[in-house]
Motif scaffolding. Structure first.
Motif, PDB file in Angstrom:
ATOM      1  N   ASP A 159       0.812  -1.212   0.000  1.00 11.58           N
ATOM      2  CA  ASP A 159       0.000   0.000   0.000  1.00 11.58           C
ATOM      3  C   ASP A 159       0.853   1.273   0.000  1.00 11.58           C
ATOM      4  O   ASP A 159       0.320   2.381  -0.113  1.00 11.58           O
ATOM      5  CB  ASP A 159      -0.950   0.016   1.199  1.00 11.58           C
ATOM      6  N   LEU A 160       2.164   1.133   0.089  1.00  9.19           N
ATOM      7  CA  LEU A 160       3.042   2.304   0.092  1.00  9.19           C
ATOM      8  C   LEU A 160       3.199   2.828  -1.329  1.00  9.19           C
ATOM      9  O   LEU A 160       3.630   2.100  -2.223  1.00  9.19           O
ATOM     10  CB  LEU A 160       4.416   1.940   0.671  1.00  9.19           C
ATOM     11  N   ARG A 161       2.854   4.096  -1.532  1.00 10.30           N
ATOM     12  CA  ARG A 161       2.959   4.708  -2.840  1.00 10.30           C
ATOM     13  C   ARG A 161       4.406   5.108  -3.127  1.00 10.30           C
ATOM     14  O   ARG A 161       5.153   5.486  -2.213  1.00 10.30           O
ATOM     15  CB  ARG A 161       2.064   5.946  -2.927  1.00 10.30           C
ATOM     16  N   PRO A 162       4.826   5.051  -4.383  1.00  6.44           N
ATOM     17  CA  PRO A 162       6.217   5.393  -4.716  1.00  6.44           C
ATOM     18  C   PRO A 162       6.623   6.791  -4.279  1.00  6.44           C
ATOM     19  O   PRO A 162       7.740   6.992  -3.779  1.00  6.44           O
ATOM     20  CB  PRO A 162       6.246   5.251  -6.247  1.00  6.44           C
ATOM     21  N   ASP A 163       5.736   7.801  -4.450  1.00  5.45           N
ATOM     22  CA  ASP A 163       6.087   9.167  -4.052  1.00  5.45           C
ATOM     23  C   ASP A 163       6.354   9.249  -2.554  1.00  5.45           C
ATOM     24  O   ASP A 163       7.303   9.916  -2.119  1.00  5.45           O
ATOM     25  CB  ASP A 163       4.969  10.144  -4.434  1.00  5.45           C
ATOM     26  N   MET A 164       5.518   8.588  -1.763  1.00  8.56           N
ATOM     27  CA  MET A 164       5.725   8.585  -0.318  1.00  8.56           C
ATOM     28  C   MET A 164       6.992   7.819   0.040  1.00  8.56           C
ATOM     29  O   MET A 164       7.747   8.217   0.947  1.00  8.56           O
ATOM     30  CB  MET A 164       4.508   7.976   0.387  1.00  8.56           C
ATOM     31  N   ALA A 165       7.251   6.714  -0.660  1.00  8.95           N
ATOM     32  CA  ALA A 165       8.467   5.943  -0.406  1.00  8.95           C
ATOM     33  C   ALA A 165       9.711   6.791  -0.647  1.00  8.95           C
ATOM     34  O   ALA A 165      10.653   6.785   0.157  1.00  8.95           O
ATOM     35  CB  ALA A 165       8.497   4.695  -1.288  1.00  8.95           C
ATOM     36  N   VAL A 166       9.718   7.538  -1.744  1.00 14.64           N
ATOM     37  CA  VAL A 166      10.859   8.409  -2.047  1.00 14.64           C
ATOM     38  C   VAL A 166      10.998   9.483  -0.971  1.00 14.64           C
ATOM     39  O   VAL A 166      12.114   9.792  -0.521  1.00 14.64           O
ATOM     40  CB  VAL A 166      10.702   9.044  -3.446  1.00 14.64           C
ATOM     41  N   ARG A 167       9.867  10.047  -0.547  1.00 16.56           N
ATOM     42  CA  ARG A 167       9.917  11.109   0.459  1.00 16.56           C
ATOM     43  C   ARG A 167      10.489  10.582   1.772  1.00 16.56           C
ATOM     44  O   ARG A 167      11.373  11.204   2.378  1.00 16.56           O
ATOM     45  CB  ARG A 167       8.511  11.666   0.682  1.00 16.56           C
ATOM     46  N   LEU A 168       9.994   9.440   2.230  1.00 13.50           N
ATOM     47  CA  LEU A 168      10.483   8.882   3.498  1.00 13.50           C
ATOM     48  C   LEU A 168      11.957   8.487   3.383  1.00 13.50           C
ATOM     49  O   LEU A 168      12.762   8.790   4.274  1.00 13.50           O
ATOM     50  CB  LEU A 168       9.644   7.658   3.876  1.00 13.50           C
ATOM     51  N   ALA A 169      12.317   7.810   2.279  1.00 14.17           N
ATOM     52  CA  ALA A 169      13.711   7.374   2.116  1.00 14.17           C
ATOM     53  C   ALA A 169      14.648   8.566   2.025  1.00 14.17           C
ATOM     54  O   ALA A 169      15.776   8.523   2.542  1.00 14.17           O
ATOM     55  CB  ALA A 169      13.826   6.506   0.862  1.00 14.17           C
ATOM     56  N   SER A 170      14.213   9.646   1.401  1.00 13.36           N
ATOM     57  CA  SER A 170      15.049  10.849   1.300  1.00 13.36           C
ATOM     58  C   SER A 170      15.292  11.469   2.674  1.00 13.36           C
ATOM     59  O   SER A 170      16.296  12.164   2.880  1.00 13.36           O
ATOM     60  CB  SER A 170      14.390  11.879   0.375  1.00 13.36           C
ATOM     61  N   GLN A 171      14.380  11.222   3.605  1.00 15.65           N
ATOM     62  CA  GLN A 171      14.524  11.731   4.970  1.00 15.65           C
ATOM     63  C   GLN A 171      15.330  10.782   5.852  1.00 15.65           C
ATOM     64  O   GLN A 171      15.497  11.039   7.044  1.00 15.65           O
ATOM     65  CB  GLN A 171      13.131  11.951   5.582  1.00 15.65           C
ATOM     66  N   ASP A 217       4.615  -8.991  -0.481  1.00 18.84           N
ATOM     67  CA  ASP A 217       4.966  -9.795  -1.641  1.00 18.84           C
ATOM     68  C   ASP A 217       6.298  -9.321  -2.246  1.00 18.84           C
ATOM     69  O   ASP A 217       6.489  -8.118  -2.490  1.00 18.84           O
ATOM     70  CB  ASP A 217       3.834  -9.662  -2.662  1.00 18.84           C
ATOM     71  N   PHE A 218       7.228 -10.249  -2.516  1.00 12.45           N
ATOM     72  CA  PHE A 218       8.556  -9.866  -3.006  1.00 12.45           C
ATOM     73  C   PHE A 218       8.508  -9.189  -4.376  1.00 12.45           C
ATOM     74  O   PHE A 218       9.158  -8.151  -4.582  1.00 12.45           O
ATOM     75  CB  PHE A 218       9.478 -11.088  -3.044  1.00 12.45           C
ATOM     76  N   PRO A 219       7.779  -9.717  -5.377  1.00 11.18           N
ATOM     77  CA  PRO A 219       7.713  -9.009  -6.664  1.00 11.18           C
ATOM     78  C   PRO A 219       7.175  -7.587  -6.538  1.00 11.18           C
ATOM     79  O   PRO A 219       7.583  -6.695  -7.292  1.00 11.18           O
ATOM     80  CB  PRO A 219       6.780  -9.890  -7.507  1.00 11.18           C
ATOM     81  N   ALA A 220       6.278  -7.355  -5.582  1.00  8.45           N
ATOM     82  CA  ALA A 220       5.757  -5.999  -5.371  1.00  8.45           C
ATOM     83  C   ALA A 220       6.863  -5.071  -4.878  1.00  8.45           C
ATOM     84  O   ALA A 220       6.880  -3.879  -5.210  1.00  8.45           O
ATOM     85  CB  ALA A 220       4.595  -6.020  -4.384  1.00  8.45           C
ATOM     86  N   ALA A 221       7.787  -5.602  -4.103  1.00 13.71           N
ATOM     87  CA  ALA A 221       8.926  -4.791  -3.652  1.00 13.71           C
ATOM     88  C   ALA A 221       9.785  -4.376  -4.845  1.00 13.71           C
ATOM     89  O   ALA A 221      10.264  -3.232  -4.917  1.00 13.71           O
ATOM     90  CB  ALA A 221       9.757  -5.576  -2.639  1.00 13.71           C
ATOM     91  N   ARG A 222       9.977  -5.278  -5.780  1.00  9.54           N
ATOM     92  CA  ARG A 222      10.759  -4.952  -6.970  1.00  9.54           C
ATOM     93  C   ARG A 222      10.052  -3.885  -7.807  1.00  9.54           C
ATOM     94  O   ARG A 222      10.694  -2.986  -8.360  1.00  9.54           O
ATOM     95  CB  ARG A 222      11.003  -6.205  -7.808  1.00  9.54           C
ATOM     96  N   ARG A 223       8.733  -3.979  -7.898  1.00  3.23           N
ATOM     97  CA  ARG A 223       7.982  -2.971  -8.660  1.00  3.23           C
ATOM     98  C   ARG A 223       8.079  -1.606  -7.988  1.00  3.23           C
ATOM     99  O   ARG A 223       8.221  -0.583  -8.669  1.00  3.23           O
ATOM    100  CB  ARG A 223       6.520  -3.407  -8.809  1.00  3.23           C
ATOM    101  N   LEU A 224       8.006  -1.596  -6.662  1.00  4.44           N
ATOM    102  CA  LEU A 224       8.134  -0.325  -5.944  1.00  4.44           C
ATOM    103  C   LEU A 224       9.520   0.276  -6.168  1.00  4.44           C
ATOM    104  O   LEU A 224       9.648   1.484  -6.409  1.00  4.44           O
ATOM    105  CB  LEU A 224       7.882  -0.527  -4.454  1.00  4.44           C
ATOM    106  N   LEU A 225      10.535  -0.543  -6.096  1.00  2.00           N
ATOM    107  CA  LEU A 225      11.889  -0.053  -6.302  1.00  2.00           C
ATOM    108  C   LEU A 225      12.040   0.549  -7.705  1.00  2.00           C
ATOM    109  O   LEU A 225      12.648   1.618  -7.871  1.00  2.00           O
ATOM    110  CB  LEU A 225      12.894  -1.193  -6.119  1.00  2.00           C
ATOM    111  N   ALA A 226      11.474  -0.106  -8.711  1.00  2.22           N
ATOM    112  CA  ALA A 226      11.546   0.409 -10.077  1.00  2.22           C
ATOM    113  C   ALA A 226      10.808   1.743 -10.193  1.00  2.22           C
ATOM    114  O   ALA A 226      11.283   2.672 -10.862  1.00  2.22           O
ATOM    115  CB  ALA A 226      10.965  -0.607 -11.053  1.00  2.22           C
ATOM    116  N   ALA A 227       9.653   1.845  -9.535  1.00  2.00           N
ATOM    117  CA  ALA A 227       8.889   3.101  -9.573  1.00  2.00           C
ATOM    118  C   ALA A 227       9.651   4.222  -8.865  1.00  2.00           C
ATOM    119  O   ALA A 227       9.669   5.365  -9.334  1.00  2.00           O
ATOM    120  CB  ALA A 227       7.519   2.893  -8.934  1.00  2.00           C
TER     121      ALA A 227
END
Length: 323
Positions: A11-23, A32-42
């Motif tokens: 449920d974590l959106r890519p924009d939010m993931a980038v924002r949190l990781a940047s902080q 799900d592992f494939p979903a993690a790969r898709r998030l990383l690509a996004a």
């Protein structure tokens, strides 16, 4: 201080993931592992940029690696990933000397990719065989430098030194060309182990030594394909591309005359990418040759690669140098 960790999932959106990781927030994946790969690509797409200036480009790449490295997975004590549809990563982690614990997904994917290359090998046309890279050792997927060493006029050679051998591909080429003895060196223990594995199959008489640049003695042929760009390396694979303060290039040229047998040649394989980026001039390179007591006997250029972008004009050359 331990970084803040948040448990995250699909449920974590890519924009939010980038924002949190940047902080500086670590994102520990529990879905799900494939979903993690898709998030990383996004996340990677959102961070994509290519500034025209080389130094800003490198800075953006470091920042991108830092942010993407905040998406984590847990490697268990048995070296498994306890996530739905996760692949079996045990062999890849063991080969990379990985350990249990929270690991950046980017790093784990690098281990898996390296394991696949190691199992399948990289076909080398000039060799008529496959080279099997190890984790952290540059794979010869681009082979214009290999083709140059395979095609250059070979002097009367009884002994050759391959300096900074990596996978051992150039040492194998020299052995296949009939050089009776090749001594390959590398300062990296991982590269030494990799070259020994490859040369055991492809050139059993070749020797591989863990040493900085030259072994003792003189050889009829010295071959070196140093990293092509001056600059600091931030990973083991970076070390195959970036040569801090041109240390390896300087060391090879400085020691070449001392380690060349009478009438021998030193082959320096180098791209002009540093010149295209304004990091070194051709005049500087020629001055380095002269200062090392070396003259240019010939220069062989690889055919242009069919690429677009900044590297479309790049030329890879083999400089034949003599005392």
């Amino acid at each position: 201080m331990e970084p803040r960790i948040e448990i995250v999932g699909a449920d974590l959106r890519p924009d939010m993931a980038v924002r949190l990781a940047s902080q500086g927030v670590g994102l520990l994946w529990r879905d799900d592992f494939p979903a993690a790969r898709r998030l990383l690509a996004a996340m990677s797409r959102r961070l994509a940029s290519r500034p025209a200036d080389f130094y800003r480009y490198r800075q953006s790449r470091r920042n991108r690696a830092r942010v993407l490295g905040m998406l984590l997975v847990e490697i268990g004590p048995d070296l498994r990933i306890d996530l739905p549809r996760a692949p079996d990563v045990r062999a890849a982690v063991e080969e990379a000397h990985g350990r249990p614990g929270r690991t950046p997904l980017t790093e784990l994917l690098g281990m898996l990719s390296a394991h696949e290359w190691r199992v399948k090998g990289v076909p080398v046309e000039a060799l008529g065989a496959r080279i099997h890279p190890h984790y952290g050792v540059f794979a010869p997927t681009r082979q214009d430098y290999v083709d140059l060493v395979a095609a250059a006029p070979l002097p009367d050679v009884r002994l050759a030194f391959d300096i900074g051998t990596g996978t051992g591909v150039l040492a194998a080429i020299l052995a296949r060309r009939g050089v009776p003895l090749v001594v390959a060196t590398d300062i990296s223990p991982a590269a030494v182990a990799c070259a020994r594995d490859n040369l055991r199959r492809l050139a059993p008489r070749a020797e591989v030594l863990e040493t900085d640049l030259f072994p003792a003695g003189r050889a009829d042929l010295l071959v070196c394909n140093p990293p092509w760009l001056p600059g600091s390396a931030h990973s083991s694979l970076d070390a195959a591309v970036f040569d801090p303060r041109s240390r390896m290039l300087t060391g090879f040229l400085a020691g070449a005359a001392e380690h060349l047998a009478e009438g021998g040649e030193a082959w320096l394989v180098l791209s002009d990418l540093a010149e295209l980026l304004g990091l070194r001039t051709r005049e500087d390179l020629l001055t380095r040759f002269a200062a090392a007591g070396l003259t240019v006997a010939d220069r062989l250029d690889a055919p242009p690669r069919r690429v677009t972008g900044p590297r479309a004009e790049e030329v890879v050359s083999l400089w034949r140098l003599r005392r």
